[in-house]
Write an enzyme that holds these catalytic residues in place. Structure first.
Site, PDB file in Angstrom:
ATOM      1  N   ARG A  12       0.840  -1.199   0.000  1.00 18.06           N
ATOM      2  CA  ARG A  12       0.000   0.000   0.000  1.00 18.06           C
ATOM      3  C   ARG A  12       0.871   1.244   0.000  1.00 18.06           C
ATOM      4  NH1 ARG A  12      -1.880   0.908   4.359  1.00 18.06           N
ATOM      5  NH2 ARG A  12      -1.221  -0.890   5.566  1.00 18.06           N
ATOM      6  N   TYR A  41      -1.445  -3.758  -7.096  1.00 17.13           N
ATOM      7  CA  TYR A  41      -1.157  -4.538  -5.900  1.00 17.13           C
ATOM      8  C   TYR A  41      -2.173  -4.398  -4.767  1.00 17.13           C
ATOM      9  CZ  TYR A  41       1.378  -7.007  -2.368  1.00 17.13           C
ATOM     10  OH  TYR A  41       1.724  -7.922  -1.418  1.00 17.13           O
ATOM     11  N   LYS A  53      -9.661  -2.347   1.611  1.00 20.62           N
ATOM     12  CA  LYS A  53      -9.358  -1.171   2.427  1.00 20.62           C
ATOM     13  C   LYS A  53     -10.163   0.043   1.955  1.00 20.62           C
ATOM     14  CE  LYS A  53      -6.988  -3.794   4.681  1.00 20.62           C
ATOM     15  NZ  LYS A  53      -6.060  -4.046   5.731  1.00 20.62           N
ATOM     16  N   HIS A 104     -10.722  -2.280  11.367  1.00 26.04           N
ATOM     17  CA  HIS A 104      -9.620  -3.136  10.894  1.00 26.04           C
ATOM     18  C   HIS A 104      -9.397  -4.242  11.934  1.00 26.04           C
ATOM     19  CE1 HIS A 104      -5.150  -3.268   9.389  1.00 26.04           C
ATOM     20  NE2 HIS A 104      -5.888  -4.154   8.777  1.00 26.04           N
ATOM     21  N   SER A 123      -1.479  -3.452  10.317  1.00 28.53           N
ATOM     22  CA  SER A 123      -1.097  -4.348   9.234  1.00 28.53           C
ATOM     23  C   SER A 123       0.140  -5.161   9.609  1.00 28.53           C
ATOM     24  CB  SER A 123      -0.806  -3.526   7.983  1.00 28.53           C
ATOM     25  OG  SER A 123      -1.955  -2.796   7.636  1.00 28.53           O
ATOM     26  N   CYS A 148       0.571  -7.356  11.890  1.00 26.37           N
ATOM     27  CA  CYS A 148       0.819  -7.467  13.333  1.00 26.37           C
ATOM     28  C   CYS A 148       0.056  -8.634  13.955  1.00 26.37           C
ATOM     29  CB  CYS A 148       0.483  -6.158  14.030  1.00 26.37           C
ATOM     30  SG  CYS A 148       1.691  -4.876  13.654  1.00 26.37           S
ATOM     31  N   ASP A 203      -9.501  -9.740   8.898  1.00 32.68           N
ATOM     32  CA  ASP A 203      -8.962  -8.403   8.616  1.00 32.68           C
ATOM     33  C   ASP A 203      -9.942  -7.261   8.877  1.00 32.68           C
ATOM     34  OD1 ASP A 203      -6.577  -7.005   7.638  1.00 32.68           O
ATOM     35  OD2 ASP A 203      -7.781  -6.429   5.908  1.00 32.68           O
ATOM     36  N   ARG A 242       1.898 -12.153  -0.502  1.00 28.16           N
ATOM     37  CA  ARG A 242       0.560 -12.430   0.029  1.00 28.16           C
ATOM     38  C   ARG A 242      -0.076 -13.637  -0.624  1.00 28.16           C
ATOM     39  NH1 ARG A 242      -1.747  -8.802   4.127  1.00 28.16           N
ATOM     40  NH2 ARG A 242      -0.021  -7.353   4.436  1.00 28.16           N
ATOM     41  N   GLY A 260       0.068 -19.998  18.782  1.00 29.72           N
ATOM     42  CA  GLY A 260      -0.892 -20.825  19.522  1.00 29.72           C
ATOM     43  C   GLY A 260      -0.927 -20.485  21.007  1.00 29.72           C
TER      44      GLY A 260
HETATM   45  P1  GTP Z   1      -2.456  -7.689   7.484  1.00 32.52           P
HETATM   46  O1  GTP Z   1      -2.971  -8.723   6.551  1.00 32.52           O
HETATM   47  O2  GTP Z   1      -1.374  -6.856   6.894  1.00 32.52           O
HETATM   48  O3  GTP Z   1      -3.529  -6.823   8.057  1.00 32.52           O
HETATM   49  O4  GTP Z   1      -1.657  -8.482   8.672  1.00 32.52           O
HETATM   50  P2  GTP Z   1      -2.143  -9.316   9.934  1.00 32.52           P
HETATM   51  O5  GTP Z   1      -2.440  -8.388  11.062  1.00 32.52           O
HETATM   52  O6  GTP Z   1      -3.189 -10.286   9.551  1.00 32.52           O
HETATM   53  O7  GTP Z   1      -0.798 -10.106  10.356  1.00 32.52           O
HETATM   54  P3  GTP Z   1      -0.411 -11.651  10.220  1.00 32.52           P
HETATM   55  O8  GTP Z   1      -1.229 -12.538  11.090  1.00 32.52           O
HETATM   56  O9  GTP Z   1      -0.342 -11.996   8.786  1.00 32.52           O
HETATM   57  O10 GTP Z   1       1.058 -11.639  10.838  1.00 32.52           O
HETATM   58  C1  GTP Z   1       2.063 -10.790  10.340  1.00 32.52           C
HETATM   59  C2  GTP Z   1       3.422 -11.235  10.794  1.00 32.52           C
HETATM   60  O11 GTP Z   1       3.480 -11.278  12.227  1.00 32.52           O
HETATM   61  C3  GTP Z   1       3.796 -12.627  10.298  1.00 32.52           C
HETATM   62  O12 GTP Z   1       5.140 -12.635   9.889  1.00 32.52           O
HETATM   63  C4  GTP Z   1       3.586 -13.498  11.502  1.00 32.52           C
HETATM   64  O13 GTP Z   1       4.411 -14.630  11.483  1.00 32.52           O
HETATM   65  C5  GTP Z   1       3.909 -12.568  12.667  1.00 32.52           C
HETATM   66  N1  GTP Z   1       3.148 -12.930  13.886  1.00 32.52           N
HETATM   67  C6  GTP Z   1       1.813 -13.174  13.967  1.00 32.52           C
HETATM   68  N2  GTP Z   1       1.452 -13.514  15.227  1.00 32.52           N
HETATM   69  C7  GTP Z   1       2.586 -13.482  15.969  1.00 32.52           C
HETATM   70  C8  GTP Z   1       2.866 -13.744  17.352  1.00 32.52           C
HETATM   71  O14 GTP Z   1       2.000 -14.083  18.154  1.00 32.52           O
HETATM   72  N3  GTP Z   1       4.171 -13.592  17.750  1.00 32.52           N
HETATM   73  C9  GTP Z   1       5.146 -13.223  16.868  1.00 32.52           C
HETATM   74  N4  GTP Z   1       6.387 -13.093  17.338  1.00 32.52           N
HETATM   75  N5  GTP Z   1       4.924 -12.980  15.560  1.00 32.52           N
HETATM   76  C10 GTP Z   1       3.657 -13.100  15.110  1.00 32.52           C
HETATM   77  C1  SPV Z   2      -3.058  -4.436   5.300  1.00 35.00           C
HETATM   78  O1  SPV Z   2      -2.083  -3.809   4.880  1.00 35.00           O
HETATM   79  O2  SPV Z   2      -3.600  -4.175   6.400  1.00 35.00           O
HETATM   80  C2  SPV Z   2      -3.581  -5.577   4.526  1.00 35.00           C
HETATM   81  C3  SPV Z   2      -3.011  -5.837   3.206  1.00 35.00           C
HETATM   82  O3  SPV Z   2      -4.490  -6.251   4.985  1.00 35.00           O
HETATM   83  S1  SPV Z   2      -3.677  -4.814   1.961  1.00 35.00           S
HETATM   84  O4  SPV Z   2      -4.879  -5.453   1.458  1.00 35.00           O
HETATM   85  O5  SPV Z   2      -2.669  -4.696   0.900  1.00 35.00           O
HETATM   86  O6  SPV Z   2      -4.002  -3.524   2.511  1.00 35.00           O
HETATM   87 MN    MN Z   3      -5.049  -5.618   7.117  1.00 36.90          MN
END
Ligand code: GTP
Ligand code: SPV
Ligand code: MN
Length: 603
Positions: free
Chosen positions: A86, A216, A225, A245, A267, A269, A294, A386, A511
């Protein structure tokens, strides 16, 4: 890889399901007159259409078919290397006044922006096919559901929208049946995928979006979004609901008692991971199910509780780090029928990324299309690579995911990526304090948006890049919703990312986040296992179930739940600076909350 595919000529019966709606026809004609495509392809969402478009996308090298044995029905797309995330600095909110967009958005005058974009779009689809994608956000029978149309000259966008939304005829039917006849107008053109001509523009008053110059993710899947959050949040304030979000998960105890939880993390996180969590062995009998990963749309039900639906139909998730160890349910979800973007391609037609189980391949083609070996300096997969996968692939999909009225939310969890200061978990004192906790959230920036990574910034409710109007009004809206809730969810803040002095994560995460979730649920059930601290209710180390957490040093939990007064002095100052930077739009209630927090530290 080629993004800019030439026009296609579908056989009869494909691409010709023109809707009856005159307003849609007029709008499409108007955009076609401007962009001058070779032809118009009307999507119906059918399997026949999908098969045809996938074949065309492969012929045009927009997609690479992956090994059918290893990842059935799946494809790889490589975006332009200048176009991998983004672009917040080029994301505009175009409202009549700058005040409506507020201090956190990039504002532009609507008339000027339309004319600038129209100049760029003039003749932009010459030699290309213009696709018209009708879609619904939300379960079709939900009172919150919204219809959108996206015009695009990217076949990758069409195929991704089919995964991410309820796309095709189902949307036309919903539009015809709807009382208000409202629908979102989205126009997307790749132009020449040039970062100098890349704009993601929102016109909330017109329920319209125009996106140019990118191919993208969140820049171009206008349902996500752009509609579900930026336009969505604007509509939500007008109509008295919330567009957030947030992931939504269900958690069921061995006795069969079920709660739903919504969680806002910025994002990359951890939303997708948390939404698909598998409880550790010690929690045998506990089940976590996914409603969404999301975005949450939430409204107040007749019983004064908050109810949430997931407007999406698929997951657009971060690939790197996804493994059978970190997220087995995601691995199962992306085992077939998945569109991968910017991961590595192995010599046997499989996909690979950093953090996948097993040894890296001896040779692969990296996300840019170059040869890669484990000795290469560059990453094989882009950090923001992604997957787009249909939610039906998720083995723990919640049975109530299609329920139009939504699921009742017991708790809202905020959380950011903070290496210090923020404890593993804390419960806000009440709704108003919870809104303050959300409003002052901060997180380290990630690869999900272009720009520096790892910089701590304030990100209210994880909505900084996604709030389609004035952030002060947004916070006021949250306060008003709270006042209307007879039975408000409890509010918490978590931090999976706190680090020790030697820079290692203190908490195992993934987990094991079940251990925190369990405490959250206990609190919702009335448990008194907590102590009051200046920042809210904290579990004592013994209040968290840490059994069978092999090798986890007890000292870590003390650190994770600790409040360092020096750090919190800086944090409080940070809240003050942030509020000040917003230039007077912060609701008084939240300014007072800050004073109260400061006072609690003094006594
Ligand atoms: P968006 O799709 O961008 O909104 O991201 P999201 O909030 O869904 O994040 P996602 O679950 O894809 O995790 C993003 C990154 O954080 C990945 O590399 C994960 O491996 C890492 N991650 C997720 N949960 C944890 C956790 O509990 N601990 C740690 N250390 N890393 C984590
Ligand atoms: C984010 O960035 O929070 C996402 C990926 O979920 S995107 O759809 O590219 O915004
Ligand atoms: Mn997101």
């Amino acid at each position: 890889m080629n993004n800019l595919a030439p026009a296609i000529s579908p056989p009869s019966g494909v691409g010709d399901s023109k809707p009856a709606n005159q307003a849609v026809l007029d709008w499409v004609q108007e955009v076609a007159r401007l962009t001058q495509p070779d032809n118009v392809f009307w999507c119906d969402g059918s399997e026949r259409e999908n098969v045809y478009l996938l074949d065309q996308a492969c012929r045009q090298k927009v997609l690479i078919k992956l090994n059918e044995k290893k990842v059935p029905g799946s494809y790889l797309h490589r975006s332009n290397p200048n176009d991998v995330a983004r672009v917040e600095q080029f994301t505009l909110i175009c409202t009549p006044t700058k005040e409506e967009a507020g201090p956190t958005n990039h504002w532009a005058d609507p008339a000027e922006t339309y004319s600038k974009l129209n100049a760029m779009l003039k003749g932009a689809m010459k030699g290309r096919t213009m696709f018209v994608v009708p879609y619904i956000m939300g379960p079709p029978d939900s009172p919150l559901a919204k219809v959108g149309f996206e015009i695009t000259d990217s076949i990758y966008v069409v195929l991704s929208m089919r995964v991410m939304t309820r796309m095709g005829t189902v949307a036309l039917r919903r539009l015809e049946a709807s009382k208000d006849g409202e629908w979102n107008r989205g126009v997307h053109s790749l132009l020449d995928v040039n970062p100098d001509r890349r704009w993601i523009c929102h016109f909330p008053q017109d329920n319209a979006i125009i996106s140019v110059g990118s191919g993208y993710g969140g820049n171009v899947l206008l349902s996500k979004k752009c509609l579900a959050l930026r336009i969505g949040s604007y509509l939500a304030r007008k109509q008295g609901w919330l567009a957030e979000h947030m992931l939504i998960l269900g958690v069921e105890s061995p006795e069969g008692k079920k709660h739903y939880v919504a969680a806002a993390f910025p994002s990359a996180c951890g939303k997708t991971n948390f939404a698909m969590l598998i409880p550790p062995k010690h929690f045998a009998g506990w089940k976590v199910t996914t409603i969404g990963d999301d975005i949450a749309w939430m409204q107040i039900g007749g019983d004064g509780q908050l109810y949430a639906v997931n407007p999406e139909n698929g997951y657009f998730g971060v690939v790197p780090g996804t493994s059978h160890k970190s997220n087995p349910n995601a691995m199962k979800s992306i085992a077939c029928d998945t569109i991968y973007t910017n991961v590595a391609l192995t010599d046997d037609g499989d996909v690979w990324w950093e953090g996948k189980d097993g040894a890296p391949p001896a040779h692969a083609i990296d996300w840019r299309g170059n040869d890669w070996t484990p000795d290469s300096k560059d990453k094989a997969a882009h950090p923001n690579s992604r997957f787009a996968t249909p939610m039906r692939n998720n083995p723990v999909l919640d049975p109530d995911v299609e329920k139009g009225e939504g699921v009742p939310i017991s708790a809202i969890i905020f959380g950011g990526r903070r290496s210090d200061t923020m404890p593993l978990v804390v419960q806000a004192l009440d709704w108003e304090h919870g809104v303050y906790v959300g409003a002052t959230m901060a997180s380290e920036t990630t690869a999900a948006a272009t720009g520096a990574v790892g910089q701590v910034r304030r990100d209210p409710m994880a909505m900084l890049p996604f709030c389609g109007y004035n952030i002060g009004e947004y916070l006021r809206h949250w306060l008003r919703i709270g006042a209307r809730l007879e039975n408000p969810p409890l509010i918490f803040n978590v931090n999976w990312f706190r680090k020790s002095a030697d820079g290692k994560f203190l908490w195992p995460g993934f987990g094991d986040n079940m251990r925190v979730l369990k405490w959250v649920i206990d609190r919702c059930e009335g448990s008194e296992a907590a102590v009051k601290s200046p920042i809210g209710w904290l579990p004592r180390p013994d209040d968290l179930d840490l059994a069978e957490l092999g090798g986890f040093p007890h000292q870590n939990i003390v650190e994770l739940l600790g409040i360092d007064h020096e750090e919190w002095k800086r944090e409080l100052a940070g809240h003050g600076e942030f509020f000040e930077s917003l230039g007077g739009v912060v609701p008084d209630e939240l300014l007072k909350q800050r004073e109260k927090l400061a006072e609690r530290f003094q006594v």
